[in-house]
Scaffold this motif. Structure first.
Motif, mmCIF file in Angstrom:
data_model
loop_
_atom_site.group_PDB
_atom_site.id
_atom_site.type_symbol
_atom_site.label_atom_id
_atom_site.label_comp_id
_atom_site.label_asym_id
_atom_site.label_seq_id
_atom_site.Cartn_x
_atom_site.Cartn_y
_atom_site.Cartn_z
ATOM 1 N N ALA A 130 -85.617 -22.103 79.045
ATOM 2 C CA ALA A 130 -86.121 -20.846 78.493
ATOM 3 C C ALA A 130 -85.014 -20.096 77.751
ATOM 4 O O ALA A 130 -85.254 -19.511 76.685
ATOM 5 C CB ALA A 130 -86.702 -19.979 79.603
ATOM 6 N N ALA A 131 -83.808 -20.106 78.321
ATOM 7 C CA ALA A 131 -82.686 -19.428 77.670
ATOM 8 C C ALA A 131 -82.353 -20.084 76.336
ATOM 9 O O ALA A 131 -82.044 -19.404 75.343
ATOM 10 C CB ALA A 131 -81.464 -19.446 78.588
ATOM 11 N N TYR A 167 -85.095 -22.210 83.757
ATOM 12 C CA TYR A 167 -84.371 -21.074 83.202
ATOM 13 C C TYR A 167 -83.475 -21.507 82.035
ATOM 14 O O TYR A 167 -83.434 -20.847 80.991
ATOM 15 C CB TYR A 167 -83.527 -20.392 84.275
ATOM 16 C CG TYR A 167 -82.590 -19.357 83.703
ATOM 17 C CD1 TYR A 167 -83.079 -18.128 83.264
ATOM 18 C CD2 TYR A 167 -81.239 -19.620 83.567
ATOM 19 C CE1 TYR A 167 -82.226 -17.190 82.708
ATOM 20 C CE2 TYR A 167 -80.378 -18.690 83.015
ATOM 21 C CZ TYR A 167 -80.882 -17.471 82.586
ATOM 22 O OH TYR A 167 -80.031 -16.543 82.023
ATOM 23 N N LYS A 212 -87.381 -16.308 79.106
ATOM 24 C CA LYS A 212 -86.120 -16.300 79.833
ATOM 25 C C LYS A 212 -86.192 -15.355 81.024
ATOM 26 O O LYS A 212 -85.731 -15.678 82.123
ATOM 27 C CB LYS A 212 -84.976 -15.882 78.890
ATOM 28 C CG LYS A 212 -83.623 -15.776 79.571
ATOM 29 C CD LYS A 212 -82.570 -15.246 78.611
ATOM 30 C CE LYS A 212 -81.251 -15.007 79.320
ATOM 31 N NZ LYS A 212 -80.231 -14.402 78.428
ATOM 32 N N GLU A 227 -85.905 -16.432 84.865
ATOM 33 C CA GLU A 227 -84.820 -15.854 85.661
ATOM 34 C C GLU A 227 -85.357 -15.260 86.958
ATOM 35 O O GLU A 227 -84.749 -15.411 88.025
ATOM 36 C CB GLU A 227 -84.116 -14.776 84.837
ATOM 37 C CG GLU A 227 -82.904 -14.164 85.516
ATOM 38 C CD GLU A 227 -82.201 -13.148 84.632
ATOM 39 O OE1 GLU A 227 -81.056 -12.804 84.943
ATOM 40 O OE2 GLU A 227 -82.802 -12.673 83.637
#
Length: 298
Positions: A245-246, A242, A254, A258
């Motif tokens: 990805a963020a 996560y 993201k 999540e």
């Protein structure tokens, strides 16, 4: 008592609610649509074409309506539900069910981040006193356990286990409790709510089955007689995914990362009992073991 029900966003789960209202037969049904919907019109549903960016258009669309049920999905600052609310107030609609249909938003108001429009509208409703509403939470759709192409109106979504393929990619330990509810049962529960004259609670929980990833694997193996190919992804790995990805700036990456963290976290996929135990009396909810047995038993 017969009422007039308007559905905003009659796709996916919305179509299941349409089916339930039509099958029940007591109420007049209206569908608000951005265009024509001949399929529903052919079934005797009144389709009203509306512009969700125009309160005036929506006010005309909900004229004479008692209850609005929303399945609107917004991916930008369109304010469609807020416009629909203002139209509902102008048209003197009595009750409103906003677009929720997932997690316990009493505890997880900010997740997932892709659904910020839902959080925004929840706060908007909490700050008003002109219309009665309830936030409906039903967990994951049990229909996702059905074979590909048999989920009726719902898409073939990957929820980490495929009984059809005998595989499971389990987030976390696999022991965290989660609620699964058939979309057809959600439809029955919504009709029950429409008919209920008592004031609606702020949060309404529709619970089909409380299970876990590991229990689903166990049921699947017992019914099919085959060993599943199972892998586990630790919560720490999911959290690292996560964060990466963020940092990438890719919104969809993201979102799915999540979701992975959520699915592995204790409590996130569970739902509490309703404060009023009489809610949904008389409804027999499909049990997941029963569904798996009927669908996959050799």
């Amino acid at each position: 008592m017969s009422q007039t029900i308007a559905i905003a966003g009659a796709g996916g789960l919305g179509k299941h609610i349409v089916d339930a209202i039509l099958e029940d037969g007591k109420h007049k049904l209206i569908v608000l649509s951005r265009g024509t919907n001949q399929e529903l019109a052919d079934r005797g549903v009144e389709v009203r074409t509306v512009d969700y960016s125009s309160v005036e258009s929506l006010t005309k669309g909900v004229a004479g309506v008692n209850v609005i049920i929303s399945f609107i999905a917004e991916r930008s600052e369109t304010n469609s539900q807020i416009n629909l609310y203002h139209a509902a107030v102008a048209a003197r609609v009595k009750r409103f069910i906003p677009s929720e249909w997932a997690l316990d938003v009493q505890k997880y108001d900010d997740k997932p981040s892709l659904y910020e429009f839902k959080r925004k509208f929840r706060q908007f409703l909490a700050d008003q006193n002109k219309i009665e509403y309830t936030l409906v939470c039903n967990g994951l759709f049990m229909n996702y356990l059905l074979p590909a192409g048999t989920k009726k109106y719902l898409q073939d979504v990957d929820i980490n286990i495929s009984i059809e393929k005998r595989t499971a990619n389990v987030p976390g330990t696999g022991n965290q409790p989660m609620v699964l509810t058939m979309a057809e049962d959600i439809g029955k529960a919504v009709v029950w709510l429409i008919d209920d004259p008592k004031p609606w609670p702020k949060y309404t929980y529709i619970k089909g089955t409380v299970t876990s990833w590991n229990e689903l694997i166990k049921y699947g193996e017992e019914v099919t007689g085959e060993k599943f190919d199972v892998s586990y992804v630790p919560l720490e790995t999911l959290q690292a995914n996560y964060e990466a990805a963020a940092a990438s700036g890719n919104f969809l990456k993201k979102f799915f990362a999540e979701i992975g963290v959520m699915y592995a976290t204790d409590g996130v996929l569970d739902l509490p009992d309703n404060e009023d135990p009489s809610l949904f009396e008389g409804i027999r909810f499909t049990q997941v073991k029963e569904l798996i047995d009927i669908t996959y038993k050799k």
